[in-house]
Write a protein that holds these residues in place. Structure first.
Motif, short mmCIF file in Angstrom:
data_model
loop_
_atom_site.label_atom_id
_atom_site.label_comp_id
_atom_site.label_asym_id
_atom_site.label_seq_id
_atom_site.Cartn_x
_atom_site.Cartn_y
_atom_site.Cartn_z
N ALA A 84 0.83 -1.21 0.00
CA ALA A 84 0.00 0.00 0.00
C ALA A 84 0.86 1.26 0.00
O ALA A 84 0.46 2.29 -0.55
N ASN A 85 2.05 1.18 0.56
CA ASN A 85 2.97 2.33 0.58
C ASN A 85 3.69 2.54 -0.75
O ASN A 85 4.36 3.55 -0.93
N TRP A 86 3.58 1.58 -1.67
CA TRP A 86 4.24 1.75 -2.96
C TRP A 86 3.57 2.84 -3.78
O TRP A 86 4.20 3.48 -4.60
N GLY A 87 2.28 3.02 -3.56
CA GLY A 87 1.56 4.08 -4.28
C GLY A 87 1.75 4.00 -5.78
O GLY A 87 1.66 2.93 -6.37
N GLU A 88 2.04 5.12 -6.36
CA GLU A 88 2.23 5.22 -7.81
C GLU A 88 3.71 5.23 -8.19
O GLU A 88 4.07 5.70 -9.26
N ARG A 89 4.54 4.73 -7.32
CA ARG A 89 5.98 4.70 -7.60
C ARG A 89 6.26 3.77 -8.78
O ARG A 89 5.62 2.73 -8.93
N PRO A 90 7.24 4.13 -9.59
CA PRO A 90 7.60 3.25 -10.71
C PRO A 90 8.08 1.89 -10.19
O PRO A 90 8.80 1.81 -9.19
N ALA A 91 7.68 0.84 -10.89
CA ALA A 91 8.05 -0.52 -10.48
C ALA A 91 9.56 -0.69 -10.38
O ALA A 91 10.04 -1.39 -9.49
N LEU A 92 10.30 -0.05 -11.27
CA LEU A 92 11.76 -0.19 -11.24
C LEU A 92 12.33 0.39 -9.95
O LEU A 92 13.22 -0.21 -9.34
N THR A 93 11.81 1.51 -9.50
CA THR A 93 12.28 2.11 -8.26
C THR A 93 11.94 1.22 -7.07
O THR A 93 12.76 1.02 -6.17
N VAL A 94 10.74 0.66 -7.07
CA VAL A 94 10.34 -0.26 -6.00
C VAL A 94 11.25 -1.49 -6.03
O VAL A 94 11.71 -1.96 -4.98
N MET A 95 11.54 -2.00 -7.22
CA MET A 95 12.42 -3.17 -7.33
C MET A 95 13.80 -2.86 -6.75
O MET A 95 14.37 -3.69 -6.03
N LEU A 96 14.34 -1.70 -7.07
CA LEU A 96 15.65 -1.33 -6.52
C LEU A 96 15.59 -1.24 -5.00
O LEU A 96 16.51 -1.69 -4.31
N GLU A 131 18.97 -4.49 -13.27
CA GLU A 131 20.21 -3.85 -12.83
C GLU A 131 20.50 -2.53 -13.54
O GLU A 131 21.21 -1.68 -13.00
N HIS A 132 19.92 -2.33 -14.71
CA HIS A 132 20.10 -1.06 -15.41
C HIS A 132 19.55 0.12 -14.59
O HIS A 132 19.95 1.25 -14.77
N GLY A 133 18.65 -0.15 -13.67
CA GLY A 133 18.06 0.90 -12.83
C GLY A 133 19.06 1.57 -11.91
O GLY A 133 18.85 2.72 -11.50
N PHE A 134 20.15 0.87 -11.56
CA PHE A 134 21.16 1.46 -10.70
C PHE A 134 21.94 2.56 -11.42
O PHE A 134 22.61 3.36 -10.77
N ASP A 135 21.87 2.60 -12.75
CA ASP A 135 22.65 3.56 -13.53
C ASP A 135 22.15 5.00 -13.39
O ASP A 135 22.92 5.93 -13.57
N GLU A 136 20.89 5.17 -13.06
CA GLU A 136 20.32 6.52 -12.94
C GLU A 136 20.39 6.96 -11.48
O GLU A 136 19.68 6.42 -10.62
N ARG A 139 17.11 7.88 -9.53
CA ARG A 139 16.29 6.71 -9.22
C ARG A 139 16.93 5.89 -8.10
O ARG A 139 16.26 5.42 -7.19
N ASP A 140 18.24 5.72 -8.17
CA ASP A 140 18.95 4.94 -7.16
C ASP A 140 18.83 5.60 -5.79
O ASP A 140 18.58 4.92 -4.78
N THR A 141 18.97 6.90 -5.74
CA THR A 141 18.84 7.64 -4.48
C THR A 141 17.42 7.49 -3.92
O THR A 141 17.23 7.26 -2.72
N ALA A 142 16.42 7.60 -4.78
CA ALA A 142 15.02 7.42 -4.36
C ALA A 142 14.80 6.01 -3.83
O ALA A 142 14.11 5.81 -2.82
N ALA A 143 15.39 5.02 -4.49
CA ALA A 143 15.24 3.63 -4.06
C ALA A 143 15.87 3.40 -2.70
O ALA A 143 15.31 2.68 -1.86
#
Length: 161
Positions: A84-96, A131-136, A139-143
């Protein structure tokens, strides 16, 4: 003789698989950039979900049905609270964020990914998918911030303390 796990330990070991399983249920979470790889990607995600499902349930197999059902209800309740706390966050950010959560648990040896276990198979399949999500950096800081919020939420539930 194998040591008996407490109820809390059962829940702590199942939550990561539950959360990953829930995230991977979303349509289009892992979309290949090349349409020719779509069928293979679907099969990879299906195999990943099978391993996550098994990882979540396997440690409850030795429990009596009533205890197993009670713990499954607790896992689901806690898991739904997190989701429920994931809200509208991008799935990639949640995955990270979940990956940082897994890393924290394995670093502290709360969770051990035994070679050949369902959870180890799942995590080895999972990393190449995101793993490509760590490059930004943004996004990484948000994760990382989401991971800290996730851990605080779970610690409020008296888990992973």
């Amino acid at each position: 003789m194998t040591p008996t796990l407490s109820d809390r330990q059962h829940v702590e070991l199942a939550i990561p698989a539950y959360l990953l399983y829930a995230l991977t249920a979303g349509a289009g979470v892992f979309v290949p950039s090349d349409p020719d790889h779509a069928v293979r990607a679907e099969a990879d995600v299906a195999a990943l979900r099978t391993d996550l499902h098994f990882a979540c349930l396997e440690l409850l197999d030795d429990l009596i049905p009533r205890k197993k059902h009670a713990l499954l209800r607790r896992i689901e309740l806690i898991g739904k609270g997190v989701i429920a706390n994931w809200g509208e966050r991008p799935a990639l950010t949640v995955m990270l964020a979940l990956w940082y959560f897994l890393k924290d648990l394995t670093d502290r040896e709360v969770l051990i990914l035994w070679e050949g276990s369902a959870m180890e198979r799942a995590t080895s399949k999972l990393l190449p998918m995101f793993e490509h999500g760590f490059d930004e950096q943004k996004r990484d800081t948000a994760a990382q911030e989401q991971f800290r919020q996730l851990l605080a939420h779970l610690q409020d539930e008296r888990l992973y303390c």
